[in-house]
Motif scaffolding. Sequence first.
Motif, PDB file in Angstrom:
ATOM      1  N   ASN A  21      16.284  41.527 -12.276  1.00  0.00           N
ATOM      2  CA  ASN A  21      16.493  42.805 -12.946  1.00  0.00           C
ATOM      3  C   ASN A  21      16.655  42.571 -14.438  1.00  0.00           C
ATOM      4  N   LEU A  22      16.143  43.502 -15.192  1.00  0.00           N
ATOM      5  CA  LEU A  22      16.231  43.400 -16.640  1.00  0.00           C
ATOM      6  C   LEU A  22      17.564  43.933 -17.128  1.00  0.00           C
ATOM      7  N   LYS A  23      17.942  43.464 -18.308  1.00  0.00           N
ATOM      8  CA  LYS A  23      19.144  43.944 -18.976  1.00  0.00           C
ATOM      9  C   LYS A  23      18.768  44.536 -20.327  1.00  0.00           C
ATOM     10  N   GLU A  24      19.744  45.206 -20.923  1.00  0.00           N
ATOM     11  CA  GLU A  24      19.468  45.876 -22.180  1.00  0.00           C
ATOM     12  C   GLU A  24      19.001  44.884 -23.242  1.00  0.00           C
ATOM     13  N   GLU A  25      18.006  45.336 -24.019  1.00  0.00           N
ATOM     14  CA  GLU A  25      17.428  44.598 -25.138  1.00  0.00           C
ATOM     15  C   GLU A  25      16.654  43.361 -24.707  1.00  0.00           C
ATOM     16  N   ASP A  26      16.327  43.238 -23.413  1.00  0.00           N
ATOM     17  CA  ASP A  26      15.468  42.137 -22.972  1.00  0.00           C
ATOM     18  C   ASP A  26      14.048  42.327 -23.504  1.00  0.00           C
ATOM     19  N   GLU A  27      13.344  41.206 -23.670  1.00  0.00           N
ATOM     20  CA  GLU A  27      11.917  41.258 -23.970  1.00  0.00           C
ATOM     21  C   GLU A  27      11.174  40.508 -22.874  1.00  0.00           C
ATOM     22  N   LEU A  28      10.312  41.229 -22.178  1.00  0.00           N
ATOM     23  CA  LEU A  28       9.510  40.646 -21.114  1.00  0.00           C
ATOM     24  C   LEU A  28       8.114  40.356 -21.666  1.00  0.00           C
ATOM     25  N   HIS A  29       7.734  39.102 -21.623  1.00  0.00           N
ATOM     26  CA  HIS A  29       6.431  38.690 -22.155  1.00  0.00           C
ATOM     27  C   HIS A  29       5.535  38.240 -21.011  1.00  0.00           C
ATOM     28  N   ILE A  30       4.331  38.798 -20.969  1.00  0.00           N
ATOM     29  CA  ILE A  30       3.345  38.446 -19.957  1.00  0.00           C
ATOM     30  C   ILE A  30       2.293  37.569 -20.621  1.00  0.00           C
ATOM     31  N   LYS A  31       2.058  36.393 -20.035  1.00  0.00           N
ATOM     32  CA  LYS A  31       1.132  35.431 -20.624  1.00  0.00           C
ATOM     33  C   LYS A  31      -0.286  35.671 -20.123  1.00  0.00           C
ATOM     34  N   ARG A  32      -1.217  35.004 -20.792  1.00  0.00           N
ATOM     35  CA  ARG A  32      -2.622  35.099 -20.409  1.00  0.00           C
ATOM     36  C   ARG A  32      -2.952  34.044 -19.358  1.00  0.00           C
ATOM     37  N   LEU A  33      -3.951  34.333 -18.548  1.00  0.00           N
ATOM     38  CA  LEU A  33      -4.405  33.375 -17.553  1.00  0.00           C
ATOM     39  C   LEU A  33      -4.844  32.072 -18.218  1.00  0.00           C
ATOM     40  N   PRO A  34      -4.478  30.937 -17.626  1.00  0.00           N
ATOM     41  CA  PRO A  34      -4.955  29.652 -18.186  1.00  0.00           C
ATOM     42  C   PRO A  34      -6.477  29.574 -18.134  1.00  0.00           C
ATOM     43  N   ASN A  35      -7.053  29.019 -19.198  1.00  0.00           N
ATOM     44  CA  ASN A  35      -8.505  28.815 -19.291  1.00  0.00           C
ATOM     45  C   ASN A  35      -9.285  30.127 -19.159  1.00  0.00           C
ATOM     46  N   TRP A  36      -8.644  31.214 -19.494  1.00  0.00           N
ATOM     47  CA  TRP A  36      -9.369  32.496 -19.411  1.00  0.00           C
ATOM     48  C   TRP A  36     -10.384  32.574 -20.544  1.00  0.00           C
ATOM     49  N   LEU A  37     -11.557  32.987 -20.189  1.00  0.00           N
ATOM     50  CA  LEU A  37     -12.604  33.145 -21.185  1.00  0.00           C
ATOM     51  C   LEU A  37     -13.092  34.579 -21.135  1.00  0.00           C
ATOM     52  N   ASP A  38     -12.946  35.270 -22.247  1.00  0.00           N
ATOM     53  CA  ASP A  38     -13.502  36.616 -22.308  1.00  0.00           C
ATOM     54  C   ASP A  38     -15.015  36.534 -22.189  1.00  0.00           C
ATOM     55  N   GLN A  39     -15.602  37.522 -21.617  1.00  0.00           N
ATOM     56  CA  GLN A  39     -17.044  37.521 -21.409  1.00  0.00           C
ATOM     57  C   GLN A  39     -17.774  37.389 -22.740  1.00  0.00           C
ATOM     58  N   GLU A  40     -18.660  36.363 -22.799  1.00  0.00           N
ATOM     59  CA  GLU A  40     -19.436  36.121 -24.001  1.00  0.00           C
ATOM     60  C   GLU A  40     -20.917  36.332 -23.694  1.00  0.00           C
ATOM     61  N   VAL A  41     -21.630  36.877 -24.674  1.00  0.00           N
ATOM     62  CA  VAL A  41     -23.030  37.237 -24.474  1.00  0.00           C
ATOM     63  C   VAL A  41     -23.846  36.669 -25.626  1.00  0.00           C
ATOM     64  N   VAL A  42     -25.015  36.087 -25.269  1.00  0.00           N
ATOM     65  CA  VAL A  42     -25.970  35.633 -26.279  1.00  0.00           C
ATOM     66  C   VAL A  42     -27.289  36.355 -26.031  1.00  0.00           C
ATOM     67  N   THR A  43     -28.147  36.363 -27.056  1.00  0.00           N
ATOM     68  CA  THR A  43     -29.417  37.090 -26.982  1.00  0.00           C
ATOM     69  C   THR A  43     -30.575  36.130 -27.198  1.00  0.00           C
ATOM     70  N   ILE A  44     -31.565  36.230 -26.324  1.00  0.00           N
ATOM     71  CA  ILE A  44     -32.806  35.471 -26.469  1.00  0.00           C
ATOM     72  C   ILE A  44     -33.937  36.478 -26.610  1.00  0.00           C
ATOM     73  N   GLU A  45     -34.636  36.428 -27.735  1.00  0.00           N
ATOM     74  CA  GLU A  45     -35.724  37.361 -27.983  1.00  0.00           C
ATOM     75  C   GLU A  45     -36.998  36.591 -28.323  1.00  0.00           C
ATOM     76  N   GLY A  46     -38.111  37.269 -28.172  1.00  0.00           N
ATOM     77  CA  GLY A  46     -39.392  36.668 -28.563  1.00  0.00           C
ATOM     78  C   GLY A  46     -40.152  36.121 -27.382  1.00  0.00           C
ATOM     79  N   GLU A  47     -40.777  34.985 -27.603  1.00  0.00           N
ATOM     80  CA  GLU A  47     -41.755  34.461 -26.666  1.00  0.00           C
ATOM     81  C   GLU A  47     -41.120  33.578 -25.597  1.00  0.00           C
ATOM     82  N   VAL A  48     -40.304  34.208 -24.746  1.00  0.00           N
ATOM     83  CA  VAL A  48     -39.825  33.586 -23.517  1.00  0.00           C
ATOM     84  C   VAL A  48     -40.220  34.498 -22.374  1.00  0.00           C
TER      85      VAL A  48
END
Length: 825
Positions: free
Chosen positions: A567-594
């Motif tokens: 249970n939380l108490k007054e003036e507590d700060e609850l911090h939620i961490k990020r998933l380990p090795n999380w990678l946001d979706q990355e996108v690259v573009t290939i255009e032309g003669e492929v």
Amino acid sequence: MITKTHLIKYFFSLLIALFLTSVTAFGFTPTKQQIEMFKSLSPEQQKALASQYGVDLNDLGLGGSSAQPDLGQSQNQPNTRPTLQDTSMFNRADDQPAGDTDAQSEPTKKKTELRQFGYDLFGDTPDAFTPVADVPPPDSYVLGPGDNLVIQLYGKENSSYNLVVNRDGQIQLPEIGPITLAGLTFSDARQLLMDTVTQQMIGVKASVTMGSLRSIRIFVLGEALQPGSYTVSSLSTMTNALFASGGISKIGSLRNIQLKRQGKLITTLDLYDLLLNGDTSDDARLLPGDVIFIPPIGATVGISGEVKRPAIYELKKENNVIDAIQLAGGFTPTAFPAASRIERIDYKGDRTLVDANLTQSSGKNIKVKDADVIRVYSVLETMEDVVMLEGHVERPGGFAWRQGMRVTDVIRSAEELLPFPDMNIALIEREVQPTREKVVVTFNLGKALSNPTGPDNLELKTRDKIYVFNFEETRTDQLQELVERLKLQANKDLRKQTVIVSGYVRFPGEYPLGANMSARDAVTLAGGLTENAYGLRGEITRVTYSETEEQSIEHINVDLANSAAQNLKEEDELHIKRLPNWLDQEVVTIEGEVKFPGKFKIKRGETLTQVIERAGGLNEWAYPEGAIFSREDLRMLEAERLKELRSKLESDIAAANIEQQTIEQKVAMEDANDLLESLNAVRPLGRMVIDLNSIIAGRGQAIQLKDGDKLVIPRKKQAVTVVGEVQFPTSHIFEANLDAKQYIERSGGTTQKADDNRIYVVKANGRVFLPEPSGWFKAGKYQIEAGDTVVVPLDADRIKPLTLWTSVSQVFYQIALGAAAVASF
């Protein structure tokens, strides 16, 4: 015998005469003292003096108001009445009492002063209340000297006479003689004339009407605004005379205006009957020589607050509080008479308060005294026995509270909510009696609706406020006022009942701390975890104090999967961490003669070769030697570099323009300005030079991709381009046996502004090589191929003040060539 009074009047009249004479002769602006002197005269005296000295009151700006001239004042200034605020009891502000909700909600509310009732009646000009002279007089009108009669004779003889009643009370009717009419009513006088004509003139009849009416002189004395003698119409009543005198002064009575005739009291006029009831029965018609006497004001009482006409009233027959309230029009619908008070001056001369419950006879019958101020309070703005619903609902507002009422009695189904509600949590703001401190209770709204008998369908208390949240919008703004209230009520013994939820939740921020709120509840209140949040554990940062009030900070790991773990108490700060090795979706573009151009999602560490394979590889028309690879962070660096170069080049050009220059230097500066304009039009590409053939073959270093990377593979090239300081910049069909010099010659050769020592070649893939002084390279990577560009730069030494000239020109050509390659693939 000449008395002192006669001397004062004579001297005063002399001063006014001098004032008017000087106005006429010299056209000067009257002084304030002269204005006041002239204003103190009656309207008739003003007109008489103005006529005597040939002064037009309109020329002086005094026309339009015979009773109150506006000498030296703005004609647009309203004729306001005094408020009696200079006396002790009348300078009362309409203050809110301590504990009044309305006052607490509007701390800066403007105070309103009580004004005397009825005196605004005299705010308009007297002419607006002068009796109309051309209306038919009533039959009871009594004729007197100065009245005009129009007599029309018809029958055997036809004639018309306009006759005036003379000072003897007679008219002289031709062929008949004098007829006494004074003292007769108009009805009797008309009948007398008709009978006389019929009897004495055979075959003739008479028609009698009133012409112009006589004027009478009356006196308005006492506490009039301008007491004196006035000439008024014979149809005038007491109120007409009051208006002619400018009205009643602030210390004059409105309720005991006396009409005296030959020293005897004829009647009294109570203007409250006219103002409150529209009763004019006591508004007696005046006769010559009548005196209207206005005595000083009698006992008064101030009535403020929730009455229909808050004001200061003069008492006459009103003895108790309820009678005084009736003068003010009674209570308003929002009045709370049970909490009324009377401010009174006691026998010691001190101010005191008397409580008056005006719902009971004992309070209604309290005797009022002179200078009392009765204050009627309003009902409280806050509602009792209600439950408020706020937030993401169809019908927010109040609901009548009853014993045993629950959440589902207010929100009966999900159809009463707006689209996308957060069904996982809702919040109740509750008051703790009798301190009225705020506390918070959270519950699962979805479970309350689906299972009305379950524990989440909480029992409500009076003055509860339910908050329903939108799943898609932040809720910190909706709860801001509640959070500020919780902070405000914090003290040494009661710390702030709030918690901070930070990290990877949908809506980070500061939230109210509910009773027995777990870390999991706080996360739900903050909108839940984001997709990249680490949902197994969180970290609580807690500030604690020892018995000696020493502060310490501890960090507690909490199991978010277990709702009851922590249970939380007054003036507590609850911090939620990020998933380990999380990678946001990355996108690259290939255009032309492929084979399969487009956008590709990548994983961390994926290389350019791997993505080209996913795109199906190069097709038969691809020209890998001219491939253009661009990266977003490089583009940003180029943009910053271009910005710096533009700024420096602009300052160098400005400095060079200040110096005295030769004609050749001025021509060179024109070239510099042209280049600056071209540079401003250039957009950075973020190009990285690569050897795509080597990368695909596995000979070169592998390129790990980043989000936003872009590869453009053009078609096979058949031309060599020549740009810069040549006679005709253009492209030429590629011939294997030609070198750079020969391509320049095919473009007409170099211009006079060309720098022959710095000619360079830009390969199709972006690489640059310079020719050796001994000759042109014909083999290997220095051989000119299809898609290459020969650049003949401008001679930078021609513009000596511009230190960055060479760098600017190279950057410009390089970026321009890259942009042209991308556009032509």
